[in-house]
Design an enzyme around this catalytic site. Sequence first.
Site, PDB file in Angstrom:
ATOM      1  N   TYR A 178      32.630  34.365  46.745  1.00 12.16           N
ATOM      2  CA  TYR A 178      31.389  35.130  46.721  1.00 12.16           C
ATOM      3  C   TYR A 178      30.243  34.258  47.241  1.00 12.16           C
ATOM      4  CZ  TYR A 178      33.509  39.047  44.248  1.00 12.16           C
ATOM      5  OH  TYR A 178      34.277  40.130  43.920  1.00 12.16           O
ATOM      6  N   LEU A 194      46.257  33.325  34.184  1.00  9.11           N
ATOM      7  CA  LEU A 194      47.612  33.532  33.683  1.00  9.11           C
ATOM      8  C   LEU A 194      47.765  33.136  32.224  1.00  9.11           C
ATOM      9  CD1 LEU A 194      49.733  32.380  36.783  1.00  9.11           C
ATOM     10  CD2 LEU A 194      48.956  34.683  36.181  1.00  9.11           C
TER      11      LEU A 194
END
Length: 208
Positions: free
Chosen positions: A31, A150
Amino acid sequence: LARIKSAFVQAAQRAARLGLQGIEIHAAHGYLMHQFLSPIANRRTDAYGGSLENRMRFPLELFAAMRAAWPSDKPMGMRVSATDWMEGGWTPEETVVRARERARLGCDYRDVSSGGLDPRAKIPLAPGYQVPFSEKVRKETGMPTMTVGLVTDPAQANDIVASGKADMVALGRGAMWDPRFAWHAAEALGAEAQYAPNWSHMTVAPED
């Protein structure tokens, strides 16, 4: 740059009017703020490119402007990529330097992620693979951190916080796979889960 900064400030002001209790600026995963920080993306030759100080300049200016527009009693954090996972890219050491600068401007926590800038990056995906970055920022700056990556098992998430590697764990895939993750995690860890009342057993009297 002035227009972009103004747009971010207005977003913070709208969030305050809506009554939100906290906001987080996304400066990771390629971004715009991440693009300013990383030497891979930032090829500017003015005061906003080149050295680490210059590459941090606009993200710091933007954060300061948003912090001034956001209520002082409500938290504001920032999500960052601690590394680009590429030679010549943004590094964990630079992340620590930046975290210290943010702390001076009133940043309440860092949401520490990684990568996302260049698809050529070789990322060693594994459960908790980004936790060491959060731990590094937390230990070297004293700033509260949030880790991601994760983390799908309640015991794993609990161990990360209990061992001081992060203050918070954010769930992505785990929560999408199991929308009731918080309840199931509480039960798995022996905590009491609060359930919504069963309204089907309540009687409502007709209006007069």
